[in-house]
Write a protein that holds these residues in place. Structure first.
Motif, short mmCIF file in Angstrom:
data_model
loop_
_atom_site.label_atom_id
_atom_site.label_comp_id
_atom_site.label_asym_id
_atom_site.label_seq_id
_atom_site.Cartn_x
_atom_site.Cartn_y
_atom_site.Cartn_z
N ILE A 17 18.10 47.15 38.26
CA ILE A 17 17.23 46.64 39.32
C ILE A 17 17.14 45.13 39.17
N LYS A 18 17.23 44.43 40.29
CA LYS A 18 17.10 42.97 40.26
C LYS A 18 15.67 42.59 39.92
N GLU A 19 15.55 41.48 39.21
CA GLU A 19 14.25 40.96 38.83
C GLU A 19 13.40 40.62 40.06
N THR A 20 14.04 40.10 41.11
CA THR A 20 13.29 39.77 42.33
C THR A 20 12.70 41.02 42.97
N HIS A 21 13.39 42.13 42.89
CA HIS A 21 12.87 43.37 43.47
C HIS A 21 11.63 43.85 42.71
N ILE A 22 11.64 43.68 41.40
CA ILE A 22 10.48 44.09 40.61
C ILE A 22 9.26 43.26 40.97
N TYR A 23 9.43 41.93 41.05
CA TYR A 23 8.29 41.09 41.41
C TYR A 23 7.85 41.31 42.85
N GLY A 24 8.78 41.65 43.73
CA GLY A 24 8.41 42.00 45.10
C GLY A 24 7.57 43.25 45.15
N LEU A 25 7.92 44.26 44.34
CA LEU A 25 7.13 45.49 44.28
C LEU A 25 5.74 45.23 43.69
N ILE A 26 5.67 44.35 42.70
CA ILE A 26 4.36 44.01 42.13
C ILE A 26 3.51 43.29 43.17
N ALA A 27 4.11 42.41 43.96
CA ALA A 27 3.38 41.73 45.03
C ALA A 27 2.89 42.73 46.07
N LEU A 28 3.72 43.70 46.43
CA LEU A 28 3.29 44.72 47.38
C LEU A 28 2.15 45.57 46.81
N PHE A 29 2.20 45.85 45.53
CA PHE A 29 1.12 46.59 44.89
C PHE A 29 -0.18 45.78 44.91
N GLY A 30 -0.08 44.46 44.67
CA GLY A 30 -1.26 43.59 44.75
C GLY A 30 -1.86 43.59 46.14
N LEU A 31 -1.00 43.54 47.16
CA LEU A 31 -1.49 43.61 48.55
C LEU A 31 -2.15 44.96 48.83
N LEU A 32 -1.55 46.02 48.34
CA LEU A 32 -2.13 47.35 48.51
C LEU A 32 -3.51 47.43 47.86
N LEU A 33 -3.65 46.84 46.68
CA LEU A 33 -4.95 46.82 46.01
C LEU A 33 -5.98 46.06 46.85
N VAL A 34 -5.62 44.85 47.29
CA VAL A 34 -6.57 44.00 48.00
C VAL A 34 -6.94 44.57 49.37
N LEU A 35 -5.96 45.09 50.09
CA LEU A 35 -6.20 45.50 51.47
C LEU A 35 -6.65 46.95 51.63
N VAL A 36 -6.25 47.83 50.70
CA VAL A 36 -6.54 49.25 50.91
C VAL A 36 -7.36 49.86 49.78
N LEU A 37 -6.84 49.83 48.55
CA LEU A 37 -7.45 50.60 47.47
C LEU A 37 -8.83 50.10 47.07
N ILE A 38 -8.98 48.79 46.87
CA ILE A 38 -10.28 48.27 46.43
C ILE A 38 -11.35 48.46 47.51
N PRO A 39 -11.10 48.10 48.77
CA PRO A 39 -12.14 48.36 49.78
C PRO A 39 -12.47 49.84 49.97
N MET A 40 -11.49 50.71 49.77
CA MET A 40 -11.71 52.14 49.96
C MET A 40 -12.53 52.74 48.81
N GLU A 41 -12.34 52.26 47.60
CA GLU A 41 -12.95 52.88 46.43
C GLU A 41 -14.27 52.26 45.99
N ILE A 42 -14.57 51.04 46.40
CA ILE A 42 -15.80 50.38 45.94
C ILE A 42 -16.83 50.47 47.05
N GLN A 43 -17.95 51.10 46.75
CA GLN A 43 -19.01 51.21 47.73
C GLN A 43 -19.82 49.92 47.79
N SER A 44 -20.56 49.76 48.86
CA SER A 44 -21.38 48.56 49.00
C SER A 44 -22.43 48.52 47.90
N GLY A 45 -22.70 47.34 47.42
CA GLY A 45 -23.68 47.16 46.36
C GLY A 45 -23.12 47.32 44.97
#
Length: 148
Positions: free
Chosen positions: A7-35
């Motif tokens: 696997i190319k090194e650029t592909h690995i860092y691209g996947l990590i960036a996509l995972f970071g976006l998934l965390l910020v946009l979907v997983l964290i807002p979905m799992e953390i309740q207000s307060g």
């Protein structure tokens, strides 16, 4: 038969960036309740995203990328573990922390090749210890679902 794939090194860092976006946009807002505490998950995800994007862009313009070799058998174990962790994360709110923890530990240890004796012992003792320590002594409560 080739037991490795590259696997190319650029592909690995691209996947990590996509995972970071998934965390910020979907997983964290979905799992953390207000307060609830919100800062540290976002700091972690932002750090992950910034570092991976910086490395991805620098490798993209540098044109000197490396290939990483992965053993297919190890990659299978990693994939199964990711699947087990993902199921655990998404089902913990519906089924409950303690029941899902028991099922999670059983699935994880069996995939890793442990015997039934140690698997059943750990799958009961670890959640029971967490229950006693956090729920009974510290009065902290975990997600309860339909089973417990």
């Amino acid at each position: 038969m080739n037991n490795y794939f590259k696997i190319k090194e650029t592909h690995i860092y691209g996947l990590i960036a996509l995972f970071g976006l998934l965390l910020v946009l979907v997983l964290i807002p979905m799992e953390i309740q207000s307060g609830e505490p919100r800062l540290m998950p976002y700091v972690y995800a932002a750090g992950l995203l910034i570092v991976s994007m910086f490395k991805f862009v620098s490798l993209f313009f540098n044109k000197k990328t490396e290939f990483f070799k992965f053993n297919r058998k190890v990659f299978k174990y990693v994939g199964l573990n990711i699947l087990i962790y993902t199921a655990y994360i998404f089902l913990i709110q519906k089924i409950g922390f303690f029941v899902m923890s028991i099922l999670f530990i059983i699935a994880l240890l069996r995939v890793l090749g442990e015997g039934w004796k140690i698997t059943l012992t750990l799958s009961v003792m670890l959640p029971a210890s967490i229950y006693i320590l956090f729920t009974q002594i510290l009065a902290l409560y975990f997600p309860s679902g339909i089973l417990f």
